[in-house]
Design an enzyme around this catalytic site. Structure first.
Site, PDB file in Angstrom:
ATOM      1  N   HIS A 161       1.716   4.540  -2.816  1.00 42.19           N
ATOM      2  CA  HIS A 161       1.810   5.994  -2.669  1.00 42.19           C
ATOM      3  C   HIS A 161       3.155   6.500  -3.205  1.00 42.19           C
ATOM      4  CE1 HIS A 161      -1.900   6.429  -0.532  1.00 42.19           C
ATOM      5  NE2 HIS A 161      -1.496   5.827   0.580  1.00 42.19           N
ATOM      6  N   HIS A 163       0.830  -1.214   0.000  1.00 43.48           N
ATOM      7  CA  HIS A 163       0.000   0.000   0.000  1.00 43.48           C
ATOM      8  C   HIS A 163       0.862   1.260   0.000  1.00 43.48           C
ATOM      9  CE1 HIS A 163      -3.651   2.345   1.323  1.00 43.48           C
ATOM     10  NE2 HIS A 163      -2.704   3.114   1.836  1.00 43.48           N
ATOM     11  N   GLU A 164       1.831   1.324   0.915  1.00 43.82           N
ATOM     12  CA  GLU A 164       2.662   2.520   1.018  1.00 43.82           C
ATOM     13  C   GLU A 164       3.562   2.679  -0.206  1.00 43.82           C
ATOM     14  OE1 GLU A 164       1.845   4.581   3.107  1.00 43.82           O
ATOM     15  OE2 GLU A 164       0.745   3.367   4.563  1.00 43.82           O
TER      16      GLU A 164
END
Length: 360
Positions: A277, A273-274
């Protein structure tokens, strides 16, 4: 040789062959973990048995209390609503519009197809699957020896790289996009510093730790494992790099890595997920039930972050809202076991963003 003796020798031979086979299997499995950048065929990395790794269970009921960094919530939904699942910056509409304008101009200059066409024909706009290699440095920040103090072992790091490659290689589900990105472990640093271990997002401790440990340029992913600072993780966006190069990267709670104790967020998808980003993706619920939403056209539109694994959730209804909420997407907030995909449109966006801002 009598029958009994012959049978004894035969039995011993079978046992020896079984032992050799078992040893070879274990060795082969261990060797696979020593090649963190090599995609594998499994759908999900296998975790140690509970008996071998206390606290590694991936089971957690949504109605059970959840605790993180000394703070408790009555259930997972309350935790998700607190915003502590991810501490990445929430850009405002002005910033998002400016970034989108720069990306569209870059697409035109480079002759790239727009993300509007990516879902229909992603090969027009995305480099070949697995063709973009990203080096990774993992900085293990701890407050002492042992996993409980954040001093995670090498096997957890190797498993995390494996999970990243499975996720970005579309290996967790047949519907998942196979993106251009593959991650290769360049190195691991280990630092014992209790203040850095407890660093909060935006704190002087974070600035000091990253300034001292950061390696490589905009094209290298720096991962810092800490106590999380009250979050499962946070990340910087690509367009922020020039303003603060040494602060670039992602921060992860050490127990969110595969085999960690933060069930149901301990299969390694916080890093996935990170990293999303870091590669330029927003949350799938960014902008709520708006036409632009997360700036990717083939992700379902949702009003708010999802928790647990709410199959059939649909928070945006009415004309123009055809899809259910994207609870399986890595950029939502569901359990690790629930999420398993990026879309072709997300793959195109990441590919364009890193080419524009990271020079990859």
């Amino acid at each position: 040789m009598n029958i009994r003796t012959s049978g004894l020798y035969a039995g011993l031979t079978v046992c020896l062959l079984a032992i050799v086979w078992a040893f070879s299997s274990v060795s082969a499995s261990h060797q696979q973990l020593q090649e963190p950048g090599k995609p594998a065929s499994q759908s999900r990395v296998a975790l140690p048995d509970e008996q071998d790794c206390p606290g590694c269970s991936t089971k957690s009921a949504p109605d059970e209390p959840f605790a993180l960094d000394g703070v408790s919530w009555r259930n997972q939904e309350a935790f998700i609503r607190s915003g502590r699942r991810c501490g990445a910056e929430r850009p405002d509409e002005i910033e998002m519009s400016e970034v989108e304008a720069e990306l569209n101009q870059f697409r035109q200059e480079q002759g790239r197809e727009s993300h509007l066409n990516a879902a229909a024909n992603p090969q027009l706009s995305v480099r070949a699957p697995g063709s973009v290699f990203i080096g990774v440095y993992v900085h293990v920040i701890n407050q002492g020896a042992g996993i409980a103090n954040g001093d995670i072992p090498d096997w957890m790091i190797q498993q995390q790289i494996y999970v990243l490659n499975q996720a970005y290689g579309g290996g967790q589900h047949s519907s998942a996009a196979n993106t251009p990105f593959r991650f290769h472990l360049f190195g691991v640093t280990r630092t014992t510093n209790a203040t850095w271990f407890r660093m909060a997002q935006g704190s002087s401790a974070e600035a000091q730790a990253k300034a001292a440990l950061h390696l490589g340029g905009a094209n290298v992913l720096n991962i810092y494992t800490t106590a999380g600072g009250g979050y499962l993780g946070w990340a910087t966006f690509p367009w922020s790099y020039n303003a603060a190069p040494s602060q670039d990267g992602i921060v992860l709670h050490y127990a969110s890595l595969p085999g960690g104790s933060l069930a149901p967020y301990n299969l390694g998808d916080t890093a996935v997920h990170e990293a999303g980003h870091w590669l330029g993706l927003y949350h799938t619920f960014e902008g709520g039930c708006s036409a632009t939403n997360d700036r990717v056209t083939d992700t379902g539109i949702e009003r708010s972050a999802a928790s647990g694994c709410p199959v059939g959730r649909d928070t945006c209804v009415g004309p123009g809202f055809r899809d259910l909420d994207p609870i399986r997407n890595f950029m939502d907030y569901t359990n690790d076991s629930c999420m398993y995909q990026f879309t072709p449109g997300q793959g195109e966006r990441m590919d364009t963003v890193v080419a524009r801002y990271r020079g990859i």
